[in-house]
Design a protein around this motif. Structure first.
Motif, PDB file in Angstrom:
ATOM      1  N   ILE A 147     -62.328 105.243-147.101  1.00  0.00           N
ATOM      2  CA  ILE A 147     -62.157 105.194-148.554  1.00  0.00           C
ATOM      3  C   ILE A 147     -60.910 105.981-148.943  1.00  0.00           C
ATOM      4  O   ILE A 147     -60.745 107.138-148.557  1.00  0.00           O
ATOM      5  CB  ILE A 147     -63.386 105.774-149.268  1.00  0.00           C
ATOM      6  CG1 ILE A 147     -64.637 104.989-148.864  1.00  0.00           C
ATOM      7  CG2 ILE A 147     -63.202 105.714-150.778  1.00  0.00           C
ATOM      8  CD1 ILE A 147     -65.911 105.588-149.369  1.00  0.00           C
ATOM      9  N   ILE A 148     -60.073 105.318-149.678  1.00  0.00           N
ATOM     10  CA  ILE A 148     -58.864 105.996-150.169  1.00  0.00           C
ATOM     11  C   ILE A 148     -58.898 106.010-151.690  1.00  0.00           C
ATOM     12  O   ILE A 148     -59.543 105.173-152.328  1.00  0.00           O
ATOM     13  CB  ILE A 148     -57.575 105.320-149.672  1.00  0.00           C
ATOM     14  CG1 ILE A 148     -57.518 103.870-150.141  1.00  0.00           C
ATOM     15  CG2 ILE A 148     -57.466 105.412-148.176  1.00  0.00           C
ATOM     16  CD1 ILE A 148     -56.210 103.197-149.830  1.00  0.00           C
ATOM     17  N   LEU A 185     -51.060 108.810-143.311  1.00  0.00           N
ATOM     18  CA  LEU A 185     -52.104 107.787-143.228  1.00  0.00           C
ATOM     19  C   LEU A 185     -53.358 108.231-143.968  1.00  0.00           C
ATOM     20  O   LEU A 185     -54.085 107.422-144.531  1.00  0.00           O
ATOM     21  CB  LEU A 185     -52.414 107.516-141.750  1.00  0.00           C
ATOM     22  CG  LEU A 185     -53.479 106.477-141.412  1.00  0.00           C
ATOM     23  CD1 LEU A 185     -53.081 105.106-141.939  1.00  0.00           C
ATOM     24  CD2 LEU A 185     -53.698 106.411-139.913  1.00  0.00           C
ATOM     25  N   PHE A 186     -53.576 109.520-144.000  1.00  0.00           N
ATOM     26  CA  PHE A 186     -54.809 110.034-144.600  1.00  0.00           C
ATOM     27  C   PHE A 186     -54.555 110.804-145.893  1.00  0.00           C
ATOM     28  O   PHE A 186     -55.424 111.533-146.354  1.00  0.00           O
ATOM     29  CB  PHE A 186     -55.527 110.945-143.599  1.00  0.00           C
ATOM     30  CG  PHE A 186     -55.865 110.250-142.310  1.00  0.00           C
ATOM     31  CD1 PHE A 186     -56.863 109.288-142.256  1.00  0.00           C
ATOM     32  CD2 PHE A 186     -55.159 110.537-141.153  1.00  0.00           C
ATOM     33  CE1 PHE A 186     -57.159 108.635-141.073  1.00  0.00           C
ATOM     34  CE2 PHE A 186     -55.454 109.888-139.960  1.00  0.00           C
ATOM     35  CZ  PHE A 186     -56.457 108.932-139.916  1.00  0.00           C
ATOM     36  N   ARG A 230     -58.978 117.842-145.204  1.00  0.00           N
ATOM     37  CA  ARG A 230     -59.404 118.518-146.434  1.00  0.00           C
ATOM     38  C   ARG A 230     -60.679 117.896-146.993  1.00  0.00           C
ATOM     39  O   ARG A 230     -61.236 118.406-147.966  1.00  0.00           O
ATOM     40  CB  ARG A 230     -58.300 118.446-147.490  1.00  0.00           C
ATOM     41  CG  ARG A 230     -57.934 117.065-147.883  1.00  0.00           C
ATOM     42  CD  ARG A 230     -56.765 116.987-148.836  1.00  0.00           C
ATOM     43  NE  ARG A 230     -56.125 115.702-148.733  1.00  0.00           N
ATOM     44  CZ  ARG A 230     -56.668 114.559-149.133  1.00  0.00           C
ATOM     45  NH1 ARG A 230     -57.859 114.568-149.665  1.00  0.00           N
ATOM     46  NH2 ARG A 230     -56.031 113.426-148.979  1.00  0.00           N
ATOM     47  N   ILE A 231     -61.139 116.788-146.384  1.00  0.00           N
ATOM     48  CA  ILE A 231     -62.274 116.109-147.017  1.00  0.00           C
ATOM     49  C   ILE A 231     -63.492 116.001-146.107  1.00  0.00           C
ATOM     50  O   ILE A 231     -64.589 115.719-146.593  1.00  0.00           O
ATOM     51  CB  ILE A 231     -61.872 114.697-147.513  1.00  0.00           C
ATOM     52  CG1 ILE A 231     -61.114 113.938-146.400  1.00  0.00           C
ATOM     53  CG2 ILE A 231     -60.977 114.771-148.720  1.00  0.00           C
ATOM     54  CD1 ILE A 231     -61.875 112.807-145.865  1.00  0.00           C
ATOM     55  N   ASN A 232     -63.323 116.204-144.836  1.00  0.00           N
ATOM     56  CA  ASN A 232     -64.461 115.984-143.942  1.00  0.00           C
ATOM     57  C   ASN A 232     -64.980 117.291-143.354  1.00  0.00           C
ATOM     58  O   ASN A 232     -64.295 118.319-143.366  1.00  0.00           O
ATOM     59  CB  ASN A 232     -64.064 115.041-142.796  1.00  0.00           C
ATOM     60  CG  ASN A 232     -64.078 113.589-143.231  1.00  0.00           C
ATOM     61  OD1 ASN A 232     -64.954 113.164-143.983  1.00  0.00           O
ATOM     62  ND2 ASN A 232     -63.086 112.835-142.794  1.00  0.00           N
ATOM     63  N   LYS A 261     -53.189 116.792-141.857  1.00  0.00           N
ATOM     64  CA  LYS A 261     -52.116 117.586-141.267  1.00  0.00           C
ATOM     65  C   LYS A 261     -52.514 118.081-139.882  1.00  0.00           C
ATOM     66  O   LYS A 261     -53.704 118.296-139.610  1.00  0.00           O
ATOM     67  CB  LYS A 261     -51.802 118.807-142.141  1.00  0.00           C
ATOM     68  CG  LYS A 261     -50.528 118.656-142.958  1.00  0.00           C
ATOM     69  CD  LYS A 261     -50.200 119.896-143.725  1.00  0.00           C
ATOM     70  CE  LYS A 261     -48.972 119.640-144.599  1.00  0.00           C
ATOM     71  NZ  LYS A 261     -48.637 120.793-145.429  1.00  0.00           N
ATOM     72  N   LEU A 262     -51.536 118.249-139.029  1.00  0.00           N
ATOM     73  CA  LEU A 262     -51.696 118.947-137.759  1.00  0.00           C
ATOM     74  C   LEU A 262     -50.969 120.276-137.880  1.00  0.00           C
ATOM     75  O   LEU A 262     -49.841 120.324-138.393  1.00  0.00           O
ATOM     76  CB  LEU A 262     -51.087 118.137-136.605  1.00  0.00           C
ATOM     77  CG  LEU A 262     -51.558 116.686-136.434  1.00  0.00           C
ATOM     78  CD1 LEU A 262     -50.820 116.042-135.251  1.00  0.00           C
ATOM     79  CD2 LEU A 262     -53.060 116.628-136.209  1.00  0.00           C
ATOM     80  N   TYR A 263     -51.639 121.332-137.446  1.00  0.00           N
ATOM     81  CA  TYR A 263     -51.021 122.657-137.486  1.00  0.00           C
ATOM     82  C   TYR A 263     -50.836 123.136-136.046  1.00  0.00           C
ATOM     83  O   TYR A 263     -51.737 122.955-135.211  1.00  0.00           O
ATOM     84  CB  TYR A 263     -51.903 123.645-138.244  1.00  0.00           C
ATOM     85  CG  TYR A 263     -51.956 123.382-139.735  1.00  0.00           C
ATOM     86  CD1 TYR A 263     -51.042 123.969-140.598  1.00  0.00           C
ATOM     87  CD2 TYR A 263     -52.927 122.535-140.268  1.00  0.00           C
ATOM     88  CE1 TYR A 263     -51.088 123.728-141.961  1.00  0.00           C
ATOM     89  CE2 TYR A 263     -52.982 122.284-141.622  1.00  0.00           C
ATOM     90  CZ  TYR A 263     -52.057 122.879-142.471  1.00  0.00           C
ATOM     91  OH  TYR A 263     -52.092 122.631-143.814  1.00  0.00           O
ATOM     92  N   TYR A 264     -49.719 123.791-135.757  1.00  0.00           N
ATOM     93  CA  TYR A 264     -49.493 124.243-134.395  1.00  0.00           C
ATOM     94  C   TYR A 264     -48.522 125.420-134.380  1.00  0.00           C
ATOM     95  O   TYR A 264     -47.675 125.570-135.265  1.00  0.00           O
ATOM     96  CB  TYR A 264     -48.954 123.117-133.508  1.00  0.00           C
ATOM     97  CG  TYR A 264     -47.938 122.237-134.174  1.00  0.00           C
ATOM     98  CD1 TYR A 264     -48.331 121.015-134.706  1.00  0.00           C
ATOM     99  CD2 TYR A 264     -46.614 122.619-134.278  1.00  0.00           C
ATOM    100  CE1 TYR A 264     -47.407 120.198-135.334  1.00  0.00           C
ATOM    101  CE2 TYR A 264     -45.691 121.811-134.894  1.00  0.00           C
ATOM    102  CZ  TYR A 264     -46.093 120.594-135.427  1.00  0.00           C
ATOM    103  OH  TYR A 264     -45.183 119.791-136.061  1.00  0.00           O
ATOM    104  N   LYS A 265     -48.726 126.260-133.348  1.00  0.00           N
ATOM    105  CA  LYS A 265     -47.797 127.358-133.077  1.00  0.00           C
ATOM    106  C   LYS A 265     -47.628 127.447-131.575  1.00  0.00           C
ATOM    107  O   LYS A 265     -48.625 127.571-130.841  1.00  0.00           O
ATOM    108  CB  LYS A 265     -48.315 128.683-133.616  1.00  0.00           C
ATOM    109  CG  LYS A 265     -47.363 129.856-133.345  1.00  0.00           C
ATOM    110  CD  LYS A 265     -47.875 131.152-133.945  1.00  0.00           C
ATOM    111  CE  LYS A 265     -46.869 132.281-133.700  1.00  0.00           C
ATOM    112  NZ  LYS A 265     -47.352 133.554-134.263  1.00  0.00           N
TER     113      LYS A 265
END
Lengths: 557, 453
Positions: free
Chosen positions: A423-424, A281-282, A323-325, A378-382
């Motif tokens: 904005i895309i 989506l982003f 990565r943008i905010n 992205k979501l990152y998880y461990k």
């Protein structure tokens, strides 16, 4: 046939005719030359008109899924009320198999025992029984092994005795090691004959594969993981001298023991599950985020566990990254803010050996709406799974060599949102052929929008270094696609599609500006109608018709 | 684009000319049989110089260069309203080319026999003013937007064939001659529209195009099977054959008046080889094109070029124009000549000709008045005036002369044209060289018979 020769024409008349003929041809050639000069197309002045040809270029109707084709981990779910949800699903994560994180070390053991043989006249016999306990060392000191089904391994036994009898038979029986196929205990037989007592000692060397054998250990309060080796010497009487006491030794190893199933209390192990989840989506977002309605995001975790031990899973980390905010990271709490991301999963019991037990968890009380404000891509998880977290050694565990934990998670986003400025941007290679034939272009965009989303669009034409050469739309805030009006809660449904016609003129000079362009950047600012909360339903669509009127430059071939 | 417009506006109407009619006004030419097979040449034997015995280039159309271009200083201006104001609703053009490869004839008593081989190329084109307006304004212009554009009535017929003609003329009595030419026609190439009609509507809001077509286009072109055109294919192309007939009569009314009539080129060619046919399957069906669905071109988020051909093919299918290979028959452009000659004296002759050419969907009438001066039996000079529906003033001149056995002639059907090609919409140039032997006394015209040397 009589041929009559013709009278020759007079010289004067002949000259007259030839002159007339030559004059006509000459004037014709001169006139043709003049016309050819007049037909020099380079002399054609640029007219103040162009033929204009109208062509419909695009007529496409887009449903929501058309915008997200190719997002491999996205599934668009239709809810019972026909509203739509985005479901982002992770790849399946899995731990190591139990055969990899629980290993039985090679075992070494050795014993010796003296024994006395009474006088044995010829023709009589005497049996001596000796027992040796062997304690199998497990992977960790707190492990208690109850039983062990093996798929591989070797037992090797060797020893000797100084018994000086002509005929002696040796039988070594291990009652706790039984064949899975027959149920018979493991027995070794060997000969310890020493004819005439001539040799100072007699030795034996025995081995067997442990594949498809089962170890059934004896466990008491003082002894764990015990096997008993029962050795029996059957001695035949003879006339050899009695040299008692004699000595009997046994040394052995268990090597390369690979279990198929292991029962007991297996102790505490840590197993990890690591991955990331793209949020398409982003993908093309360059600014802004979205405000999701209350309770519109659920985190679902599905676990399949075939490890027969209590397991607790905790997230070592779980965050959203943009990565943008700024901030670019928001930690995600799915048990409520401030609570550790910890949960217990179900495990199979001893009647479910080889089976997986599913655990479905729904974490609705999460802070995902906060995370989605930064438009994470992205979501990152461990996750770390801990076995026997309570350390209760009295309980019965089991593992098969293939036992492991698999886990996937999905994020369900109800499309119930308000967008103010999202904005895309997308960049594509751009190459346009010679447009010298085109004097001017008018693009007419007819949009019939069933979505409650406005879109202001801009196209930038850039060189290879992304320097903007020109833009298509002079007003960057121009709303090309008008969002459809929406009624109020609880449905937030579009009342009727919105139609809008937009003309974009491209003059000859601007056309030339883009001929050298190498890249085209599409930038669109999206917002919901009146920036209010809306829901996206299954029957929404966007029809785009683009037609063009091209003014043809007739002075250029 | 300029080339396209000029081809439409200038080159295309420069098409086929019917008129061999001035041959009537040069009676010493054996070639006069071409316009009336009843004409008995005055020589016992003649043979044309191969490839030079008769060469003709003719153009005739309904407008000229100045109707298209306006010259201002050193520049040329194209004003579409000016161009359209000079056009007729239907703009017709003809162009033809003829070259005799071989010809000869001889007399035996009251009979005359003739044979010739000639290569003939005819093209007839009809372009409506509406088609040109469409090309100049475009369907996107204010003029057309929202209106129905009717592009019907356009047509073309391009034919290249070889004619093998066997002629016979019989002098029935002192007043009456009759003649006939039997022709075997070897069709080499043809493109022919039976129907070429379109209507187009453009929606002013989204530019959706609604079109109907009624097309029946036949072609027979050597090399159209994909092998390309080779010269040998043209000369040996014998798969398309046809037959035609010329009929003529000539009657001496009295010493002053002679009347003649001829009907030429009654026949057709059956085209059976190298065929391609384009035709509308259902002329009542309306094709609606409102743009491409982008989804058809996109796969895996990338533009798939391979889909383009597929989509365009599907549009062609939607248009309902199918491609077949149907044999067909094309009629020859036949011509009727009615002629009346008046012999003022043995040296001066006046003639009147009414001619009418019958094309596929049109009749092309013309009238000519001619004056012939006979200096002796070896030299004819003539001048003529011709008028057709779109060309009212055409002055022609011609000369035919014998230099010993060598006969040559030159006919210029529009004497003004070489000096003002920009205003010419009609022009025919014809010339030839033959060898003639055995002048006989011309019997069809007593006045000539008695003319002193």
């Amino acid at each position: 046939m009589k041929i009559k020769h013709l009278h020759p024409v007079s010289n004067f008349k002949g000259l007259f005719i030839l002159t007339l003929f030559s004059l006509t041809i000459s004037l014709f050639i001169i006139s043709c030359s003049k016309l050819a000069d007049d037909l020099n197309f380079n002399k054609i002045a640029v007219p103040d008109w162009n033929p204009e040809f109208a062509i419909p270029l695009v007529n496409s109707t887009f449903a929501l899924e058309d915008f997200f084709n190719g997002s491999g981990n996205l599934f668009i779910n239709v809810n019972p009320d026909n509203s739509l949800s985005f479901v982002y699903s992770s790849n399946e994560m899995y731990t190591k198999r139990a055969g990899d994180f629980i290993q039985i070390p090679d075992q070494v053991f050795g014993f010796q025992s003296p024994f006395i043989v009474p006088p044995l006249p010829s023709g009589s016999s005497y049996q001596i029984s000796l027992e040796f306990p062997v304690h199998v060392l497990a992977g960790s000191p707190d492990q208690r092994l109850d039983s062990l089904l093996l798929k591989g391994g070797v037992i090797h036994i060797a020893g000797q005795t100084d018994l000086n009898r002509d005929v002696t038979g040796l039988s070594i029986k291990i009652p706790e090691i039984v064949s899975i196929a027959t149920g018979e205990p493991l027995v070794f037989d060997a000969s310890l004959n020493n004819p005439g007592g001539q040799q100072t000692s007699v030795s034996y060397d025995l081995s067997a594969s442990m594949s498809n054998y089962k170890f059934i250990f004896s466990n008491t309060a003082s002894s764990k993981n015990q096997l008993t080796f029962q050795c029996s010497l059957l001695i035949q009487g003879d006339n050899n001298p009695d040299q008692s006491p004699y000595n009997f030794t046994i040394n052995g190893t268990f090597s390369d023991l690979n279990f198929k199933i292991l029962y007991g209390y297996l102790g505490s192990f840590n197993v990890s599950l690591t991955d990331s989840l793209p949020i398409s989506l982003f993908n093309r977002t360059i600014g802004g985020g979205i405000d999701l309605g209350p309770g519109s995001i659920d985190l679902f975790i599905n676990v399949n566990n075939s490890i027969g031990m209590p397991v607790t899973i905790g997230a070592e980390y779980f965050y959203a990254y943009s990565r943008i905010n700024d901030p670019d990271i928001v930690d995600i709490y799915f048990n409520g803010a401030g609570n550790p991301n910890l949960f217990t999963i179900d495990s199979p019991d001893v009647t479910q050996v080889g089976e997986s037990v599913e655990t479905h968890l729904d974490f609705g009380s999460n802070n995902f709406p906060e995370a989605f404000n930064i438009a994470p891509d992205k979501l990152y998880y461990k996750f770390i799974g801990v076995t026997n977290p309570l350390g209760d050694s009295l309980i019965e565990n089991f593992v098969a060599d293939t036992s492991r934990i698999t886990m996937d998670l999905s994020v369900n986003i109800d499309l119930f949102t308000a967008i103010s400025k999202f904005i895309i941007e997308d960049t594509v290679d751009f190459k346009i052929s010679d447009m010298s034939k085109i004097d001017n272009l008018l693009f007419r965009v007819n949009s019939t929008n069933g979505f409650p989303l406005n879109a202001g669009m801009q196209l930038f034409f850039t060189d290879g270094s992304f320097h903007v050469l020109d833009s298509l739309i002079t007003d960057p805030d121009q709303t090309i696609i008008q969002g459809a009006p929406v009624n109020g809660p609880p449905d937030y449904r579009v009342t009727e599609p919105e139609h809008k016609t937009t003309d974009v003129n491209f003059t000859g000079s601007r056309i030339h500006n883009i001929v050298d362009a190498k890249k085209m950047i599409l930038r669109a600012g999206l917002s919901t109608t009146n920036q209010q909360l809306v829901k996206i339903y299954n029957n929404y669509s966007l029809q785009i018709q683009i037609g063009t009127i091209a003014g043809i430059n007739i002075t250029n071939n | 684009m300029v080339t396209f417009l000029l081809l439409l506006a200038v080159a295309s109407p420069l098409v086929f000319a019917q008129a061999d009619r001035s041959l009537y006004f040069l009676p010493i030419l054996p070639n006069a049989r071409n316009v009336n097979p009843a004409i008995m040449p005055q020589y016992k034997f003649y043979i044309g110089i191969p490839f030079l015995s008769a060469v003709k280039v003719g153009i005739e159309n309904t407008f000229n260069y100045d109707d298209i271009f306006q010259k201002r200083g050193d520049s040329l201006y194209l004003d579409r309203d000016f161009i359209l104001s000079n056009l007729n609703d239907k703009n017709i053009g003809n162009l033809n080319f003829m070259e005799e490869v071989l010809s000869f004839g001889f007399k035996s008593e009251q009979n005359y026999f003739h044979f010739r081989i000639a290569d003939i190329a005819n093209s007839n084109l009809t372009i409506t003013k509406e088609l040109l307006r469409f090309a100049l304004y475009g369907n996107g212009s204010d003029y057309y937007m929202g209106k129905t554009i009717d592009l019907s009535g356009n047509a073309f017929n391009l034919t290249y064939y070889r004619e093998y003609s066997l002629g016979f003329t019989r002098q029935i009595d002192q007043k009456l001659n009759v003649g006939i030419n039997l022709k075997y026609l070897q069709g080499i190439a043809n493109a022919y529209t039976k129907n070429l009609d379109f209507t187009i509507d453009t929606d002013p809001n989204d530019f959706t195009i609604s079109a109907k077509s009624n097309i029946l286009l036949h072609t027979s072109v050597p090399g159209s099977d994909g092998g390309g055109i080779k010269p040998l294919d043209i000369f040996t192309n014998t798969g398309n054959s046809g037959f035609a007939i010329d009929l003529g009569g000539r009657y001496i009314i009295d010493e002053k008046f002679t009347a003649s009539a001829s009907l030429l080129n009654l026949g057709s060619i059956k085209w059976k080889k190298n065929l391609t046919t384009y035709k509308t399957e259902d002329p009542s069906k309306t094709f609606v094109f409102n743009g491409f669905d982008l989804g058809d071109f996109i796969s895996d988020k990338k533009f798939d070029k391979s889909k383009v051909t597929e989509i365009l093919d599907s549009i062609k299918d939607e248009l309902g124009v199918i491609k077949t290979a149907d044999s067909y028959r094309s009629r020859m452009p036949s011509t009727l000549y009615l002629n009346l000659d008046y012999n003022l004296n043995p040296k001066d002759q006046f003639g009147f000709i009414f001619g009418s050419q019958f094309l596929e969907k049109q009749v092309w009438p013309s009238v000519s008045l001619g004056y012939t001066r006979k200096f002796n039996r070896d030299v004819n000079l003539m001048c003529s005036y011709s008028a057709s529906p779109h060309n009212y003033f055409n002055l022609g001149v011609g000369v035919a002369a014998n230099l010993g056995p060598l006969q040559f002639y030159l006919i210029n059907e529009n004497v003004v044209a070489p000096f003002m090609l920009n205003k010419a919409s009609f022009y025919i140039l014809r010339f030839g060289f033959s060898l003639v032997f055995g002048d006989r006394q011309i019997q069809i015209s007593p006045a000539v018979e008695k003319s002193p040397e």
